[in-house]
Design a protein around this motif. Structure first.
Motif, PDB file in Angstrom:
ATOM      1  N   ILE A  89      -7.037  -1.576  -3.255  1.00 55.44           N
ATOM      2  CA  ILE A  89      -6.983  -0.428  -2.345  1.00 55.44           C
ATOM      3  C   ILE A  89      -8.230  -0.416  -1.456  1.00 55.44           C
ATOM      4  O   ILE A  89      -8.143  -0.188  -0.253  1.00 55.44           O
ATOM      5  CB  ILE A  89      -6.820   0.880  -3.142  1.00 55.44           C
ATOM      6  CG1 ILE A  89      -5.439   0.902  -3.804  1.00 55.44           C
ATOM      7  CG2 ILE A  89      -7.006   2.096  -2.239  1.00 55.44           C
ATOM      8  CD1 ILE A  89      -5.252   1.974  -4.841  1.00 55.44           C
ATOM      9  N   LEU A  90      -9.387  -0.707  -2.027  1.00 56.80           N
ATOM     10  CA  LEU A  90     -10.613  -0.771  -1.233  1.00 56.80           C
ATOM     11  C   LEU A  90     -10.521  -1.888  -0.194  1.00 56.80           C
ATOM     12  O   LEU A  90     -11.000  -1.732   0.932  1.00 56.80           O
ATOM     13  CB  LEU A  90     -11.831  -0.991  -2.133  1.00 56.80           C
ATOM     14  CG  LEU A  90     -12.183   0.141  -3.097  1.00 56.80           C
ATOM     15  CD1 LEU A  90     -13.395  -0.241  -3.939  1.00 56.80           C
ATOM     16  CD2 LEU A  90     -12.422   1.440  -2.365  1.00 56.80           C
TER      17      LEU A  90
ATOM     18  N   TYR B  12      -9.968   1.523   2.342  1.00 59.34           N
ATOM     19  CA  TYR B  12     -10.288   2.813   1.743  1.00 59.34           C
ATOM     20  C   TYR B  12     -11.653   2.727   1.070  1.00 59.34           C
ATOM     21  O   TYR B  12     -12.200   1.643   0.877  1.00 59.34           O
ATOM     22  CB  TYR B  12      -9.225   3.212   0.718  1.00 59.34           C
ATOM     23  CG  TYR B  12      -7.901   3.539   1.357  1.00 59.34           C
ATOM     24  CD1 TYR B  12      -7.613   4.841   1.769  1.00 59.34           C
ATOM     25  CD2 TYR B  12      -6.948   2.562   1.573  1.00 59.34           C
ATOM     26  CE1 TYR B  12      -6.406   5.149   2.371  1.00 59.34           C
ATOM     27  CE2 TYR B  12      -5.739   2.858   2.178  1.00 59.34           C
ATOM     28  CZ  TYR B  12      -5.477   4.148   2.565  1.00 59.34           C
ATOM     29  OH  TYR B  12      -4.284   4.450   3.165  1.00 59.34           O
TER      30      TYR B  12
ATOM     31  N   ARG C 137      -8.068  -2.679   1.482  1.00 59.96           N
ATOM     32  CA  ARG C 137      -7.256  -2.216   2.607  1.00 59.96           C
ATOM     33  C   ARG C 137      -8.021  -1.239   3.496  1.00 59.96           C
ATOM     34  O   ARG C 137      -7.468  -0.676   4.438  1.00 59.96           O
ATOM     35  CB  ARG C 137      -5.971  -1.570   2.093  1.00 59.96           C
ATOM     36  CG  ARG C 137      -5.034  -2.579   1.445  1.00 59.96           C
ATOM     37  CD  ARG C 137      -3.620  -2.060   1.296  1.00 59.96           C
ATOM     38  NE  ARG C 137      -3.488  -0.854   0.542  1.00 59.96           N
ATOM     39  CZ  ARG C 137      -3.205  -0.776  -0.759  1.00 59.96           C
ATOM     40  NH1 ARG C 137      -3.052  -1.877  -1.456  1.00 59.96           N
ATOM     41  NH2 ARG C 137      -3.072   0.389  -1.354  1.00 59.96           N
TER      42      ARG C 137
END
Length: 85
Positions: free
Chosen positions: A35-36, A40, A38
Motif C-alpha cells: 500500500i505504501l 500512501y 502505491r
C-alpha cells in the motif's frame, strides 16, 4: 497403477500450488508495504500512535510520516476535522 497415482499426485500438487500462488498474491497486494508503494503513507503522532482523525491533532504538533522508502517529520500547520454526519 503407479503411473496413474503419480499423475494424480502431480495434478493435485499443481492445484494446491496454483491456489497457494493466488493467495500469496492477494496477501501481497493487501500488505501495508504494498500500500505504501502505491503512494500512501502512515502518519504517527508524537506518542507513536497512528493518526486516523485530524481532530486528534494540534497545530504545532510534530508528526512522523512513514513512506514506502524512509521516514519524514512534519509539523501540523492547520487542522480541518471532518464533521460527524
Amino acid at each position: 497403477g503407479a503411473r496413474a497415482l503419480a499423475r494424480e499426485a502431480a495434478r493435485r500438487h499443481h492445484r494446491v500450488r496454483t491456489r497457494f500462488d493466488h493467495l500469496a498474491e492477494r496477501l501481497g497486494t493487501a500488505s501495508p508495504l504494498a500500500i505504501l508503494e502505491r503512494g500512501y503513507a502512515v502518519v504517527h503522532a508524537p506518542d507513536g500512535s497512528v493518526v486516523t482523525d485530524a481532530g486528534d491533532l494540534a497545530v504545532g504538533e510534530a508528526l512522523e510520516i512513514r513512506l514506502a522508502r524512509g521516514r519524514a517529520t512534519a509539523e501540523v500547520t492547520d487542522v480541518e476535522p471532518e464533521e460527524e454526519p
